[in-house]
Design an enzyme around this catalytic site. Structure first.
Site, PDB file in Angstrom:
ATOM      1  N   GLN A 109      -5.825   1.677   8.258  1.00  0.00           N
ATOM      2  CA  GLN A 109      -5.031   0.629   7.523  1.00  0.00           C
ATOM      3  C   GLN A 109      -4.931  -0.467   7.256  1.00  0.00           C
ATOM      4  O   GLN A 109      -4.732  -1.160   6.373  1.00  0.00           O
ATOM      5  CB  GLN A 109      -3.469   1.540   7.306  1.00  0.00           C
ATOM      6  CG  GLN A 109      -3.308   1.721   5.912  1.00  0.00           C
ATOM      7  CD  GLN A 109      -3.476   2.700   4.727  1.00  0.00           C
ATOM      8  OE1 GLN A 109      -3.430   4.054   4.790  1.00  0.00           O
ATOM      9  NE2 GLN A 109      -3.854   2.241   3.177  1.00  0.00           N
ATOM     10  N   LYS A 112      -7.628  -1.648   5.354  1.00  0.00           N
ATOM     11  CA  LYS A 112      -8.116  -1.346   4.246  1.00  0.00           C
ATOM     12  C   LYS A 112      -7.226  -2.099   3.591  1.00  0.00           C
ATOM     13  O   LYS A 112      -7.338  -2.555   2.365  1.00  0.00           O
ATOM     14  CB  LYS A 112      -7.992  -0.081   3.804  1.00  0.00           C
ATOM     15  CG  LYS A 112      -8.391   0.958   4.531  1.00  0.00           C
ATOM     16  CD  LYS A 112      -8.339   2.635   4.588  1.00  0.00           C
ATOM     17  CE  LYS A 112      -7.661   3.103   3.457  1.00  0.00           C
ATOM     18  NZ  LYS A 112      -7.363   4.362   3.457  1.00  0.00           N
ATOM     19  N   LYS A 124       1.608   4.392   8.683  1.00  0.00           N
ATOM     20  CA  LYS A 124       0.464   5.304   8.281  1.00  0.00           C
ATOM     21  C   LYS A 124       2.450   6.272   9.265  1.00  0.00           C
ATOM     22  O   LYS A 124       2.894   6.237   9.655  1.00  0.00           O
ATOM     23  CB  LYS A 124      -0.387   5.817   8.557  1.00  0.00           C
ATOM     24  CG  LYS A 124      -0.864   7.288   8.207  1.00  0.00           C
ATOM     25  CD  LYS A 124      -1.817   6.733   7.126  1.00  0.00           C
ATOM     26  CE  LYS A 124      -2.230   8.282   5.953  1.00  0.00           C
ATOM     27  NZ  LYS A 124      -2.339   7.373   5.102  1.00  0.00           N
ATOM     28  N   GLY A 163       1.769   8.123  -1.035  1.00  0.00           N
ATOM     29  CA  GLY A 163       1.718   9.723  -0.770  1.00  0.00           C
ATOM     30  C   GLY A 163       0.502   9.876  -0.377  1.00  0.00           C
ATOM     31  O   GLY A 163      -0.670   8.472   0.004  1.00  0.00           O
ATOM     32  N   ASP A 164       0.024  10.667   0.183  1.00  0.00           N
ATOM     33  CA  ASP A 164      -1.210  11.330   0.941  1.00  0.00           C
ATOM     34  C   ASP A 164      -1.826  12.974   0.739  1.00  0.00           C
ATOM     35  O   ASP A 164      -0.859  12.781   0.433  1.00  0.00           O
ATOM     36  CB  ASP A 164      -1.344  10.393   2.774  1.00  0.00           C
ATOM     37  CG  ASP A 164      -2.130  10.961   3.309  1.00  0.00           C
ATOM     38  OD1 ASP A 164      -3.190  11.111   3.406  1.00  0.00           O
ATOM     39  OD2 ASP A 164      -3.762   9.676   2.697  1.00  0.00           O
TER      40      ASP A 164
END
Length: 275
Positions: A109, A112, A124, A163-164
């Site tokens: 992440q 990203k 995360k 969210g994920d």
């Protein structure tokens, strides 16, 4: 310290975290030419510092199911790197979630988020809670309990979750409601909220559409186009279905979607009418 030495150190220190080790190796292979060309990176141990999260929080989540039985799950938040700005990364609710998985996701992440050009870092979080088969009331009680623990570590200027897998608009709404109750703040501490209370238009479609726009630009870079291409799509959730929609809109043909029960394959292409 060279990248290969840093990898060896990670392997020795986190031998019990295979997902994280794999992510570190994949990133290392990609950046090694640049790293080798700049000896100052090695002198400052940039990569060695980058593979260690700033901090990892672990906590217990107690919640009550519809039968009145107390259930216990584990939760984590990995704050990996805030060199560019507040930690930013999703929350995942799935029985496979553990610290290794979250470190792998949080590590990637960082890059990203950096590639967006926005001033946000990488992080995360999540829990080994399984939303499948749970009632709405059980999910609400779990989300409330999860945020009671998480709220100590997040804020709009420090760490902004999203969210994920297993965490959609409903779960975000429950967690945001608890955050407001606990902190007496209505700041933007979590993204993915409904449009009616601070969410962004097109947020739901953004991830799936973005994946296809990336694919389209990669093809253009190779003097090719998406037009007429048959595309295999893995998954059947929010990201995958919107990716299939965008593939079709840009002239391609989505021919598969899948979930834990199996794969749907249509040689003539899938579309919203067939769904």
């Amino acid at each position: 310290m060279s990248i290969s030495e840093a990898i060896q150190k990670v392997e020795a220190r986190y031998a019990h975290q295979p997902e994280f080790i794999q992510a570190v190796k994949e990133v290392a292979i990609t950046i090694q030419p640049l790293y080798d060309a700049h000896p100052e990176y090695s002198t400052l141990k940039v990569f060695e510092r980058l593979v260690e999260p700033d901090r990892v929080f672990g906590f217990r989540i107690n919640w009550e199911d519809d039968q009145g039985v107390v259930q216990v799950n584990r939760g984590w938040r990995v704050q990996f790197c805030n060199a560019l700005g507040p930690y930013k990364g999703g929350l995942r609710f799935h029985p496979t979630v553990n610290q290794s998985v979250l470190k792998f996701l949080g590590f990637e992440q960082i890059f990203k988020n950096a590639l967006t050009g926005l001033p946000i870092g990488g992080g995360k979080g999540g829990s080994d809670f399984d939303p499948k088969g749970k009632t709405d009331s059980e999910i609400r009680r779990f989300c409330y309990a999860f945020m009671r623990e998480l709220h100590h570590y997040v804020s709009k200027d420090m760490d902004v979750p999203a969210g994920d897998i297993g965490v959609g608009g409903r779960e975000v709404s429950y967690m945001f409601a608890m955050y407001k109750n606990l902190t007496r703040e209505s700041t933007g501490v979590i993204t993915g909220k409904g449009v009616g209370f601070g969410g962004s238009l097109m947020r739901t479609e953004a991830t799936g559409y973005g994946a296809v726009y990336f694919l389209e630009n990669m093809l253009i870079a190779q003097n090719d186009t998406l037009q007429g291409k048959r595309v295999l799509i893995s998954g059947a959730g929010n990201v995958s279905l919107h990716a299939a929609e965008k593939v079709n809109a840009l002239g391609g043909m989505a021919i598969t979607v899948s979930d834990s029960q199996g794969t749907l394959h249509d040689e003539n292409g899938l579309n919203q009418e067939k769904n």
